[in-house]
Motif scaffolding. Structure first.
Motif, PDB file in Angstrom:
ATOM      1  N   LEU A  96       1.974   9.237   7.752  1.00 16.07           N
ATOM      2  CA  LEU A  96       0.721   9.200   7.218  1.00 16.07           C
ATOM      3  C   LEU A  96       1.038   8.898   5.460  1.00 16.07           C
ATOM      4  O   LEU A  96       0.341   8.034   5.079  1.00 16.07           O
ATOM      5  CB  LEU A  96      -0.024  10.558   7.144  1.00 16.07           C
ATOM      6  N   ILE A  97       1.915   9.510   4.904  1.00 17.85           N
ATOM      7  CA  ILE A  97       2.272   9.382   3.428  1.00 17.85           C
ATOM      8  C   ILE A  97       2.858   7.950   3.495  1.00 17.85           C
ATOM      9  O   ILE A  97       3.032   7.463   2.069  1.00 17.85           O
ATOM     10  CB  ILE A  97       3.029  10.222   2.722  1.00 17.85           C
ATOM     11  N   SER A  98       3.598   7.422   4.381  1.00 18.72           N
ATOM     12  CA  SER A  98       4.278   6.074   4.347  1.00 18.72           C
ATOM     13  C   SER A  98       3.161   4.805   4.441  1.00 18.72           C
ATOM     14  O   SER A  98       3.657   3.845   3.828  1.00 18.72           O
ATOM     15  CB  SER A  98       5.259   5.983   5.239  1.00 18.72           C
ATOM     16  N   GLN A 105      -3.585   0.745   1.120  1.00 21.51           N
ATOM     17  CA  GLN A 105      -4.498   0.701   2.177  1.00 21.51           C
ATOM     18  C   GLN A 105      -5.719   1.811   1.689  1.00 21.51           C
ATOM     19  O   GLN A 105      -6.696   1.947   2.186  1.00 21.51           O
ATOM     20  CB  GLN A 105      -3.805   1.058   3.268  1.00 21.51           C
ATOM     21  N   TRP A 106      -4.969   2.957   1.292  1.00 27.33           N
ATOM     22  CA  TRP A 106      -6.064   4.056   1.062  1.00 27.33           C
ATOM     23  C   TRP A 106      -7.113   3.913   0.153  1.00 27.33           C
ATOM     24  O   TRP A 106      -8.211   4.193   0.112  1.00 27.33           O
ATOM     25  CB  TRP A 106      -5.363   5.387   0.441  1.00 27.33           C
ATOM     26  N   CYS A 127     -12.550   2.051  -1.540  1.00 26.08           N
ATOM     27  CA  CYS A 127     -13.242   1.164  -2.181  1.00 26.08           C
ATOM     28  C   CYS A 127     -14.510   0.719  -1.233  1.00 26.08           C
ATOM     29  O   CYS A 127     -15.544   0.158  -1.675  1.00 26.08           O
ATOM     30  CB  CYS A 127     -12.673  -0.103  -2.642  1.00 26.08           C
ATOM     31  N   LEU A 128     -14.277   0.589   0.104  1.00 23.63           N
ATOM     32  CA  LEU A 128     -15.292   0.227   0.956  1.00 23.63           C
ATOM     33  C   LEU A 128     -16.316   1.161   1.057  1.00 23.63           C
ATOM     34  O   LEU A 128     -17.425   0.719   2.165  1.00 23.63           O
ATOM     35  CB  LEU A 128     -14.633  -0.104   2.371  1.00 23.63           C
ATOM     36  N   VAL A 168      -8.587   3.306   9.345  1.00 21.63           N
ATOM     37  CA  VAL A 168      -7.691   2.749   8.495  1.00 21.63           C
ATOM     38  C   VAL A 168      -6.116   3.124   8.495  1.00 21.63           C
ATOM     39  O   VAL A 168      -5.338   2.383   9.051  1.00 21.63           O
ATOM     40  CB  VAL A 168      -8.070   2.548   6.955  1.00 21.63           C
ATOM     41  N   ILE A 169      -6.358   4.646   8.366  1.00 19.79           N
ATOM     42  CA  ILE A 169      -4.788   5.143   8.278  1.00 19.79           C
ATOM     43  C   ILE A 169      -4.119   5.757   9.350  1.00 19.79           C
ATOM     44  O   ILE A 169      -3.016   5.201   9.507  1.00 19.79           O
ATOM     45  CB  ILE A 169      -4.906   6.554   7.089  1.00 19.79           C
TER      46      ILE A 169
END
Length: 215
Positions: A106-108, A113-114, A119-120, A131-132
């Motif tokens: 997850l943190i990679s 992207q986060w 922003c969306l 997304v993630i």
């Protein structure tokens, strides 16, 4: 070779597969919760997830088996079946490692992207699911498949404490009756190999594909 003993080995193989499947199911669910806790915006939850991982990984699986099997008896409850005790101990074991593995996936995912998902205007749940997680899943699958090999082999620990009739346990019982350790432990090793080797090949293949995709 005695047909009865061969059938007993195959029954032990079935026991190993059942325990492995239950471990991966419950350990995976608990591990996913641990991974989410590790990235939680709530600090106490993050700390709890980290402590869980460190504590469980710091305790040998053999000890976890003993606690799961003898703990309820010492607490005054009825004895739990060997399969239940073995599943509980293996679930704790697997969840700590899978949780750490999936946390790393997850943190990679790139920080951009986060930020782009935020922003969306997506909610945290939408950011994770749309997304993630899809990106983290590609990273996590190869080591997860590889860890399944460790789960299969570590089911043998259940025979030492809880007496669950898996492959190693049945091979030991047969050897005690026949005094042919090379034959029956060798067959048990072959059966373990037939399960684990395809999983190892699959993990390596998926890792190569992921590395190619990332170039």
């Amino acid at each position: 070779m005695n047909t009865v003993f061969l059938i007993s080995l195959l029954q032990g193989l079935l026991g190993t597969i059942i325990l492995s499947a239950l471990t991966f199911l419950f350990g995976g669910l608990a591990g996913f919760a641990v991974a989410l806790a590790r990235i939680s915006p709530v600090r106490p939850v993050r700390i709890a997830g980290q402590l869980y991982t460190q504590i469980v990984q710091g305790v040998p699986l053999l000890v976890l088996m003993g606690l799961a099997y003898f703990g309820p008896i010492l607490a005054g409850f009825a004895a739990v079946p060997p399969l239940v005790a073995a599943t509980v101990a293996m679930t704790f074991f697997a969840s700590s490692y899978l949780g750490e593995m999936w946390y790393g996936a997850l943190i990679s995912v790139a920080k951009a992207q986060w930020e782009a998902a935020e922003c969306l205007g997506l909610s945290r749940w939408q950011r994770m699911t749309r997304v993630i997680l899809p990106q983290a899943l590609r990273i996590a699958i190869p080591p997860t498949v590889g860890f399944m090999v460790i789960i299969v082999k570590n089911t043998s620990v259940s025979s030492l404490v809880v007496g669950y009739a898996e492959l190693t346990y049945n091979a030991k019982v047969i050897n005690n009756a026949t005094f042919q350790p090379f034959l029956y432990f060798g067959l048990a090793g072959l059966l373990y190999f037939l399960i684990c080797y395809p999983l190892s090949l699959k993990a390596r293949s998926m890792e190569r594909k992921l590395n190619v995709a990332n170039r």
